[in-house]
Motif scaffolding. Structure first.
Motif, short mmCIF file in Angstrom:
data_model
loop_
_atom_site.label_atom_id
_atom_site.label_comp_id
_atom_site.label_asym_id
_atom_site.label_seq_id
_atom_site.Cartn_x
_atom_site.Cartn_y
_atom_site.Cartn_z
N LEU A 47 -8.08 -42.94 20.68
CA LEU A 47 -8.15 -42.91 22.14
C LEU A 47 -6.75 -42.77 22.72
O LEU A 47 -6.50 -41.91 23.55
N LEU A 48 -5.82 -43.62 22.28
CA LEU A 48 -4.44 -43.53 22.74
C LEU A 48 -3.55 -44.31 21.79
O LEU A 48 -4.03 -45.10 20.98
N LYS A 49 -2.24 -44.08 21.93
CA LYS A 49 -1.32 -44.81 21.07
C LYS A 49 0.03 -44.98 21.78
O LYS A 49 0.33 -44.27 22.76
N LYS A 56 3.67 -46.43 27.41
CA LYS A 56 2.30 -46.48 27.90
C LYS A 56 1.53 -45.32 27.29
O LYS A 56 1.92 -44.16 27.46
N GLY A 57 0.44 -45.63 26.61
CA GLY A 57 -0.46 -44.60 26.12
C GLY A 57 -1.57 -44.40 27.13
O GLY A 57 -2.01 -45.35 27.77
N GLU A 63 -5.71 -46.64 29.77
CA GLU A 63 -4.28 -46.86 29.62
C GLU A 63 -4.05 -48.14 28.84
O GLU A 63 -4.86 -49.07 28.89
N ALA A 64 -2.91 -48.19 28.15
CA ALA A 64 -2.47 -49.42 27.49
C ALA A 64 -0.96 -49.37 27.37
O ALA A 64 -0.39 -48.32 27.04
N PHE A 73 -1.31 -55.35 23.81
CA PHE A 73 -1.58 -53.92 24.02
C PHE A 73 -2.97 -53.81 24.65
O PHE A 73 -3.90 -53.26 24.09
N HIS A 74 -3.12 -54.36 25.83
CA HIS A 74 -4.42 -54.45 26.50
C HIS A 74 -4.89 -53.09 26.99
O HIS A 74 -4.11 -52.34 27.58
#
Lengths: 110, 117
Positions: A47-49, A56-57, A63-64, A73-74
């Motif tokens: 999803l993101l990294k 911020k991914g 977003e996290a 890393f919420h």
């Protein structure tokens, strides 16, 4: 050792609600952090990294932010949709491997 | 580009039987790995490989063998199936490791659901 702790689910929301899934980690060094999503009957997909502190991914409205001071890393999304219903996994890199959290199931109702 | 493929999708075994779960990728990835997914436990790493001819153990390797004779294929063998191996198995692959040794973004196959009676 390295570990990832996620909030327990299931998380049940109405469409257009705000989403937060908490993730905290324990690690030596400076790991990269990931959120993976698993839709019903499928494998996981990224999803993101974020690869370093304060990064911020973001992807598909999610977003996290990599917070080194709180080792967190919420995952957040401002307005969820029914199609976001899935299991979300937080993960970190350790030498030669990914360490996953237990996963948080999200159910979004119309 | 098929990505990561796994066969079979479903399998039922009796205790003591052996079988091989197949995994293949067509992205020329060096790093491949096998995970098992159990309720409430997330994904746990069984074995991984950083290139052809090189394999290593993960978190839960007992009862499983792997080999990596080609870049594309990474089969997982259950030597003598036990009910505790009932799980969903995922194969994953990625490009070369990030600097510092951490695994890069992994691409997952659709999984094999295994039941051992």
């Amino acid at each position: 050792g390295n570990s990832v702790t996620q909030m327990e689910g299931p998380v049940t929301l109405s469409e257009e609600a705000f989403l937060t899934i908490n993730c905290t980690y324990t690690a030596t060094g400076y790991p990269s952090l990931f959120w993976y999503v698993q839709y019903p009957g499928e494998g996981l997909q990224l999803l993101l990294k974020a690869t370093k502190a304060d990064d911020k991914g973001s992807n598909k409205g999610f977003e996290a932010t990599y917070r080194k001071e709180t080792t967190s890393f919420h995952l957040e999304k401002g307005s969820v949709q029914v199609s976001d219903s899935a299991v979300y996994f937080c993960a970190l890199t350790a030498t030669n491997k990914l360490i996953f959290g237990a996963g948080t199931r999200l159910a979004v109702h119309p | 580009n098929a990505g990561v493929t796994q066969t079979p999708k479903f399998q039922v075994l009796k205790t003591g039987q052996s079988m091989t779960l197949q995994c293949a990728q067509d992205m020329n990835h060096e790093y491949m790995s096998w995970y098992r997914q159990d309720p409430g436990m997330g994904l746990r790493l069984i074995h991984y490989s950083v290139g052809a001819g090189i394999t290593d153990q993960g978190e839960v390797p007992n009862g499983y063998n792997v080999s990596r004779s080609t870049t594309e294929d990474f089969p997982l063998r259950l030597l003598s199936a036990a009910p505790s191996q009932t799980s969903v198995y995922f194969c994953a692959s990625s490009f070369a490791l990030l600097a510092g040794g951490g695994a890069d973004t992994q691409y997952f196959g659709p999984g094999t659901r295994l039941t051992v009676l």
